[in-house]
Design a protein around this motif. Structure first.
Motif, short mmCIF file in Angstrom:
data_model
loop_
_atom_site.label_atom_id
_atom_site.label_comp_id
_atom_site.label_asym_id
_atom_site.label_seq_id
_atom_site.Cartn_x
_atom_site.Cartn_y
_atom_site.Cartn_z
N GLU A 326 11.91 22.23 88.08
CA GLU A 326 10.94 21.33 87.46
C GLU A 326 10.36 21.94 86.20
OE1 GLU A 326 7.95 20.28 90.27
OE2 GLU A 326 9.38 19.47 91.73
N ALA A 327 10.12 23.22 86.22
CA ALA A 327 9.54 23.91 85.06
C ALA A 327 10.45 23.85 83.85
CB ALA A 327 9.23 25.36 85.41
N LEU A 328 11.73 24.01 84.06
CA LEU A 328 12.66 24.00 82.93
C LEU A 328 12.75 22.62 82.31
CD1 LEU A 328 15.53 26.36 84.17
CD2 LEU A 328 13.34 26.90 83.07
N ALA A 329 12.70 21.58 83.14
CA ALA A 329 12.69 20.22 82.61
C ALA A 329 11.41 19.95 81.83
CB ALA A 329 12.84 19.22 83.76
N LEU A 330 10.28 20.43 82.34
CA LEU A 330 9.00 20.25 81.65
C LEU A 330 9.00 21.01 80.33
CD1 LEU A 330 6.05 19.35 81.50
CD2 LEU A 330 5.46 21.34 82.92
N TYR A 331 9.52 22.22 80.33
CA TYR A 331 9.61 23.01 79.10
C TYR A 331 10.41 22.29 78.04
CZ TYR A 331 12.02 26.40 76.10
OH TYR A 331 12.61 27.04 75.03
N GLN A 332 11.59 21.78 78.39
CA GLN A 332 12.40 21.07 77.40
C GLN A 332 11.69 19.81 76.91
OE1 GLN A 332 16.65 20.55 77.98
NE2 GLN A 332 16.57 18.46 77.17
N ALA A 333 11.07 19.07 77.81
CA ALA A 333 10.38 17.84 77.42
C ALA A 333 9.22 18.14 76.46
CB ALA A 333 9.85 17.12 78.66
N THR A 334 8.63 19.32 76.60
CA THR A 334 7.51 19.71 75.74
C THR A 334 7.97 20.17 74.37
OG1 THR A 334 6.22 20.39 77.68
CG2 THR A 334 5.52 21.26 75.54
N ARG A 335 9.02 20.97 74.33
CA ARG A 335 9.39 21.66 73.10
C ARG A 335 10.49 20.97 72.29
NH1 ARG A 335 6.89 23.99 70.15
NH2 ARG A 335 8.51 25.43 69.44
N LYS A 336 11.44 20.32 72.95
CA LYS A 336 12.59 19.78 72.22
C LYS A 336 12.22 18.73 71.18
CE LYS A 336 17.08 17.54 72.90
NZ LYS A 336 17.67 18.10 71.66
N PRO A 337 11.33 17.77 71.45
CA PRO A 337 10.98 16.82 70.39
C PRO A 337 10.41 17.49 69.16
CG PRO A 337 10.22 16.02 72.53
CD PRO A 337 10.67 17.43 72.74
N VAL A 338 9.64 18.55 69.35
CA VAL A 338 9.05 19.29 68.22
C VAL A 338 10.13 19.97 67.40
CG1 VAL A 338 7.47 21.13 67.57
CG2 VAL A 338 6.90 19.64 69.51
N THR A 339 11.02 20.68 68.06
CA THR A 339 12.03 21.44 67.33
C THR A 339 13.12 20.54 66.75
OG1 THR A 339 13.27 21.94 69.36
CG2 THR A 339 11.58 23.52 68.67
N ASP A 340 13.41 19.43 67.41
CA ASP A 340 14.36 18.47 66.83
C ASP A 340 13.85 17.99 65.47
OD1 ASP A 340 16.13 18.61 68.93
OD2 ASP A 340 15.68 16.63 69.75
N GLU A 341 12.56 17.70 65.39
CA GLU A 341 11.98 17.23 64.13
C GLU A 341 11.98 18.34 63.08
OE1 GLU A 341 10.03 14.72 61.30
OE2 GLU A 341 11.43 14.45 62.99
N LEU A 342 11.66 19.56 63.48
CA LEU A 342 11.69 20.67 62.54
C LEU A 342 13.11 20.92 62.01
CD1 LEU A 342 9.25 23.19 64.26
CD2 LEU A 342 8.89 22.02 62.08
N GLN A 343 14.09 20.82 62.89
CA GLN A 343 15.47 20.96 62.45
C GLN A 343 15.83 19.87 61.44
OE1 GLN A 343 17.37 21.14 66.49
NE2 GLN A 343 18.50 22.85 65.61
N ARG A 344 15.42 18.65 61.73
CA ARG A 344 15.73 17.53 60.83
C ARG A 344 15.08 17.74 59.45
NH1 ARG A 344 13.70 13.10 58.70
NH2 ARG A 344 11.63 13.50 59.57
N VAL A 345 13.81 18.06 59.44
CA VAL A 345 13.09 18.22 58.17
C VAL A 345 13.63 19.41 57.39
CG1 VAL A 345 10.84 18.70 57.14
CG2 VAL A 345 11.02 17.08 59.03
#
Length: 371
Positions: A326-345
């Motif tokens: 559960e923790a790993l799923a929560l970690y990805q849900a927290t961080r991936k949207p942020v880093t996806d946007e940083l990668q895009r920009v």
């Protein structure tokens, strides 16, 4: 997870860079048994200066290591963007958390040394090159060159842009050439021709070239970085002084003089790569952090900061969730949207005209417009 459960966790961190060291520190504070496995036989960080943002410094404060990091930095108030000849384009204060926490400028070598210095003795194991992972669901077995194995309840892949852990987890296609080179050197304040008089970052923009002056006045130096569009995707290209001088034609003569005076033996030359967004960062017992999860171009200055935030977010998730899965799923849900946007920009660092001049009729993958 309950404190007793966390204390029984055996965690193996692969890679002792920023992300690995930060994750190891954060996870060890949970009470878990943490070991870090690094392929190099000694820890050495090349390159130049970076900026540590307030959120990053606040993580260090939370972990009780703020002073150890801050003492080898310079607090910075703002960054400035100028034309190639020094006309102002934009000046903006760094985000700050009141007077207590500001952006701090630091040399990469000092940073990794400070991080290593706050890890418990014996936690980092050098000379361990990962060859494979056997994921058994609730635990994984790591096999290193030479045949040594380690079993862990959680494997944290912090092994960078060429991550073996990511390859084992997702079978991705690997690094993507950005169509640019980065040339980095650390010079003395005296060699900066009077261009550095405070602790604020300045970026000079010309056609197809950006020049960064990042002060490291606490150590009497300046990080001098040139980023230029270039079609040569060799990982470590062969570059001459004349090649560097061509990239700064038309720039402020002082920047040209700095370039001309560089000791080429001290210039770090590399082609710039990132990775495409990774769909899944984890299995039930393996997880990615830092560049292994979301390597990004340096235009936003967020690579190291994102890696530190990953370590903190992973520890937070383990504390909040009911299980490792559960923790790993929560970690990805927290961080991936942020880093996806940083990668895009970060992939939007050049105009279409600039890219078309260097890559007529084609674009490197990382420079192409993203959907």
């Amino acid at each position: 997870m309950q404190s007793s459960e966390l204390k029984n966790l055996k965690i193996a961190v692969v890679g002792a860079g920023y992300g690995g060291a930060a994750a190891a520190k954060a996870l060890s504070l949970l009470g878990a048994r943490v070991d870090v496995y690094e392929q190099a036989h000694r820890i050495r960080e090349v390159g130049a200066g970076i900026g540590l943002r307030p959120a990053t410094m606040n993580r260090f404060r939370e972990w009780g290591i703020f002073d150890a990091i801050a003492k080898v930095t310079s607090p910075s108030e703002y960054f400035e963007i100028l034309t190639a000849t020094g006309d102002p384009i934009m000046k903006e204060a760094w985000p700050a958390d009141g007077e207590q926490t500001r952006t701090h400028l630091i040399h990469r070598g000092d940073f990794i040394e400070a991080l290593m210095g706050v890890l418990p003795e014996g936690m980092v194991h050098l000379g361990h090159r990962l060859e494979s992972i056997e994921d058994k669901g609730d635990r994984s077995v790591l096999t290193f060159a030479g045949g040594g194995t380690v079993e862990a309840d959680l494997v944290v892949g912090a092994d960078g842009i060429k991550s073996v852990v990511r390859q084992e987890l997702s079978g991705d296609r690997g690094p993507v050439f950005a169509g640019e080179h980065a040339y980095r050197a650390v010079i003395s304040l005296d060699a900066a021709h009077g261009m550095v008089t405070d602790d604020n970052l300045r970026m000079y923009i010309g056609r197809g070239t950006k020049v960064y002056l990042l002060p490291l006045r606490h150590r009497g130096q300046v990080s001098f970085d040139i980023t230029a569009l270039c079609p040569d995707g060799a990982w470590t290209p062969q570059v001459t002084r004349d090649d560097l001088l061509k990239t700064v034609e038309g720039f402020d003569e002082r920047l040209v003089s700095i370039t001309r005076d560089l000791d080429m033996d001290t210039v770090n030359v590399r082609a710039v790569y990132d990775i495409d967004p990774v769909d899944r960062w984890h299995s039930d017992s393996v997880v990615l952090v830092g560049d292994a999860a979301h390597s990004m171009l340096h235009h936003q200055g967020q690579g190291a900061n994102s890696a530190i935030e990953d370590g903190g977010a992973l520890a937070d998730a383990l504390r909040r969730a009911g299980s490792v899965k559960e923790a790993l799923a929560l970690y990805q849900a927290t961080r991936k949207p942020v880093t996806d946007e940083l990668q895009r920009v970060s992939r939007q660092g050049w105009s279409e005209d600039e890219i078309n001049e260097v890559f007529p009729g084609q674009k490197p993958a990382a420079a192409a417009p993203q959907e």
